[in-house]
Scaffold this active site. Structure first.
Site, short mmCIF file in Angstrom:
data_model
loop_
_atom_site.label_atom_id
_atom_site.label_comp_id
_atom_site.label_asym_id
_atom_site.label_seq_id
_atom_site.Cartn_x
_atom_site.Cartn_y
_atom_site.Cartn_z
N LEU A 131 0.84 -1.20 0.00
CA LEU A 131 0.00 0.00 0.00
C LEU A 131 0.87 1.24 0.00
O LEU A 131 1.96 1.25 0.58
CB LEU A 131 -0.89 0.02 1.25
N GLY A 176 1.07 -5.38 1.09
CA GLY A 176 0.06 -5.41 0.03
C GLY A 176 0.58 -6.07 -1.24
O GLY A 176 -0.21 -6.64 -2.01
N ASN A 198 4.76 -7.60 6.47
CA ASN A 198 5.63 -6.93 7.44
C ASN A 198 4.90 -5.79 8.16
O ASN A 198 5.53 -4.88 8.71
CB ASN A 198 6.87 -6.38 6.73
N GLU A 199 3.57 -5.81 8.17
CA GLU A 199 2.79 -4.68 8.69
C GLU A 199 3.20 -4.24 10.09
O GLU A 199 3.26 -3.04 10.38
CB GLU A 199 1.28 -5.03 8.69
C1 LIG Z 1 -8.23 -3.69 11.53
C2 LIG Z 1 -7.68 -3.46 10.17
C3 LIG Z 1 -6.44 -2.65 10.26
C4 LIG Z 1 -5.78 -2.50 8.94
C5 LIG Z 1 -4.50 -1.78 9.10
C6 LIG Z 1 -3.75 -1.51 7.85
C7 LIG Z 1 -3.42 -2.69 7.06
C8 LIG Z 1 -2.49 -2.31 5.96
C9 LIG Z 1 -2.20 -3.38 5.03
C10 LIG Z 1 -1.11 -3.40 4.24
C11 LIG Z 1 -0.06 -2.41 4.52
C12 LIG Z 1 0.98 -2.14 3.47
O1 LIG Z 1 1.05 -2.65 2.39
S1 LIG Z 1 2.00 -0.91 3.99
C13 LIG Z 1 3.33 -0.89 2.86
C14 LIG Z 1 4.38 -1.86 3.26
N1 LIG Z 1 5.49 -1.72 2.39
C15 LIG Z 1 6.75 -1.64 2.80
O2 LIG Z 1 7.06 -1.72 3.96
C16 LIG Z 1 7.78 -1.40 1.73
C17 LIG Z 1 8.53 -0.12 1.95
N2 LIG Z 1 9.49 0.08 0.89
C18 LIG Z 1 10.66 -0.59 0.82
O3 LIG Z 1 11.00 -1.42 1.62
C19 LIG Z 1 11.54 -0.22 -0.34
O4 LIG Z 1 11.10 1.00 -0.86
C20 LIG Z 1 11.53 -1.26 -1.47
C21 LIG Z 1 12.28 -2.53 -1.00
C22 LIG Z 1 10.13 -1.62 -1.89
C23 LIG Z 1 12.28 -0.66 -2.68
O5 LIG Z 1 13.55 -0.22 -2.30
P1 LIG Z 1 14.37 0.76 -3.24
O6 LIG Z 1 15.70 0.99 -2.59
O7 LIG Z 1 14.36 0.26 -4.62
O8 LIG Z 1 13.51 2.11 -3.29
P2 LIG Z 1 13.38 3.21 -2.16
O9 LIG Z 1 13.24 2.58 -0.82
O10 LIG Z 1 14.44 4.21 -2.34
O11 LIG Z 1 11.96 3.84 -2.51
C24 LIG Z 1 11.80 4.72 -3.61
C25 LIG Z 1 10.76 5.75 -3.24
O12 LIG Z 1 9.52 5.07 -3.03
C26 LIG Z 1 9.01 5.41 -1.73
N3 LIG Z 1 8.29 4.23 -1.23
C27 LIG Z 1 8.72 3.00 -1.05
N4 LIG Z 1 7.76 2.18 -0.62
C28 LIG Z 1 6.66 2.95 -0.51
C29 LIG Z 1 5.32 2.69 -0.10
N5 LIG Z 1 4.91 1.46 0.24
N6 LIG Z 1 4.46 3.71 -0.09
C30 LIG Z 1 4.84 4.95 -0.46
N7 LIG Z 1 6.10 5.27 -0.86
C31 LIG Z 1 6.99 4.27 -0.88
C32 LIG Z 1 10.25 5.72 -0.92
O13 LIG Z 1 9.92 6.49 0.18
C33 LIG Z 1 11.08 6.45 -1.94
O14 LIG Z 1 10.54 7.78 -2.03
P3 LIG Z 1 11.47 9.06 -2.31
O15 LIG Z 1 12.07 8.79 -3.66
O16 LIG Z 1 10.55 10.21 -2.28
O17 LIG Z 1 12.49 9.10 -1.21
#
Ligand SMILES: CCCCCCCC/C=C\CC(=O)SCCNC(=O)CCNC(=O)[C@H](O)C(C)(C)COP(=O)(O)OP(=O)(O)OC[C@H]1O[C@@H](n2cnc3c(N)ncnc32)[C@H](O)[C@@H]1OP(=O)(O)O
Length: 322
Positions: A131, A176, A198-199
């Site tokens: 997400l 997600g 990994n939430e």
């Molecule tokens: C009772 C009901 C309750 C319900 C509660 C909620 C339930 C929610 C369910 C699902 C939750 C989710 O899916 S949360 C998202 C989880 N995702 C992560 O933890 C991944 C985070 N990202 C990373 O680990 C890395 O970015 C990567 C491994 C995916 C890629 O690494 P890489 O080095 O290639 O790229 P960068 O880290 O430099 O990222 C580039 C750029 O993208 C932005 N970014 C990364 N991930 C996200 C994201 N998920 N959402 C928004 N933005 C993201 C990152 O900040 C960088 O931005 P900038 O270029 O501006 O610095």
């Protein structure tokens, strides 16, 4: 076009269609249904259009469209649609992207010429980063609700998809992203990436419908450990615990999925109904409680502590570059 009729108008497989002109016959190549008619139709096309068969075939056996961060490639020869997520930098799922996926999946579902879907990514090293965290950090109430409802709708559509779905996981796939992959019927992952729910690391909770899938795949004990610690499995670990079905070098992911699909020569009705029997209990459970689920989500996200942790997590992603 009527099903059961050769798209090239050769008359095999049903009553022939009458095309007004050669151009319409050419257009029908796009929806080729009976490859066994190829030899016959080769002559037919040449005689009515005067164009070379090879040229026609190359032009019409595949079609590619790109819209709202999604590329859809349709191979009319195999009936396989490849749905490629193309939303830089990390294919994060924001409101508009979720709506676009929902709509596109609906169109593919209605496409009579599609028998299977490969879900993959057009970005290097990323399948889907889950997400979009910025949707949950300091959110607008109305948009937050709409965002969550769109995720629910998209997931119900993908998880209950009547056609075969296979995930070609060509990069990292947290939270997600893992949900998308787990919702497909088969998963092939590239070496040296990570996948998992990994939430808890973000200070949030995986909803029950995410957890149901995890438990169904990993079992109760492993899910308890992995969910509480927010574990991301390496590709190799994911294979061991059954989270993915094959791990191969990056360049082999798509060919491996295509090969697997070509081996799934299962009567469509029997396969689809079996999938439905196994899955409907889960998606219907969410469908019947969508409003409550949305309220729980909004309640959790608006907690001050949750906002603080999400803010820190976002910051840590940005600080990585420094
Ligand atoms: C009772 C009901 C309750 C319900 C509660 C909620 C339930 C929610 C369910 C699902 C939750 C989710 O899916 S949360 C998202 C989880 N995702 C992560 O933890 C991944 C985070 N990202 C990373 O680990 C890395 O970015 C990567 C491994 C995916 C890629 O690494 P890489 O080095 O290639 O790229 P960068 O880290 O430099 O990222 C580039 C750029 O993208 C932005 N970014 C990364 N991930 C996200 C994201 N998920 N959402 C928004 N933005 C993201 C990152 O900040 C960088 O931005 P900038 O270029 O501006 O610095």
């Amino acid at each position: 076009m009527r099903a059961g009729t050769c798209a090239w108008n050769c008359g095999r497989g049903g009553s022939p269609l009458r095309y007004a002109n050669a151009e319409r016959s050419m257009a029908a190549l796009r929806t080729l249904r009976f490859p066994s008619c190829l030899a016959f139709c080769r002559k037919h096309v040449n005689s009515i259009t005067g164009r070379s068969f090879a040229k026609c075939q190359a032009r019409f056996l595949s079609s590619v469209t790109e819209r709202d961060g999604l590329q859809v490639s349709h191979n009319s020869n195999t009936g396989v649609v490849t749905l490629s997520m193309n939303k830089p930098p990390v294919n994060s799922l924001n409101l508009e992207f979720l709506q676009s996926m929902h709509k596109t999946l609906g169109e593919i579902q209605d496409d009579q010429d599609c028998r299977a879907v490969i879900l993959t990514s057009g970005l290097t090293n990323i399948f889907c980063a889950g997400l979009d965290i910025t949707e949950m950090y300091q959110p607008d109430d109305k948009r937050l609700r709409e965002f969550w409802t769109s995720l629910q709708d998209m997931w119900i559509r993908l998880y209950s998809f009547p056609k075969t779905t296979m995930a070609a996981i060509t990069g990292h796939s947290p939270a997600g992203g893992a949900l998308l992959a787990m919702s497909c019927d088969y998963r092939v992952m590239a070496e040296n990436f990570t996948i998992g729910l990994n939430e808890t690391k973000l200070g949030i909770v995986a909803p029950t419908w995410f957890i149901d899938l995890y438990v169904g795949i990993l079992g109760q004990r492993l899910s308890e450990l992995a969910l509480q610690t927010g574990k991301l499995f390496t590709s190799e670990e994911a294979l061991k615990v059954g989270l993915v079905d094959q791990v191969v070098p990056l360049n082999d992911v798509i060919p491996t999925v295509e090969k697997e699909l070509s081996e799934w020569k299962i009567p469509a009705l029997a396969r689809g109904m079996t999938k439905d029997v196994l899955r409907r209990i889960y998606w219907r459970k969410l469908q019947e409680t969508q409003d409550v689920d949305t309220e729980s989500f909004v309640f959790l996200i608006k907690q001050e502590k949750v906002q603080q942790t999400l803010g820190l997590y976002l910051q840590s992603l940005k600080n990585k570059k420094k």
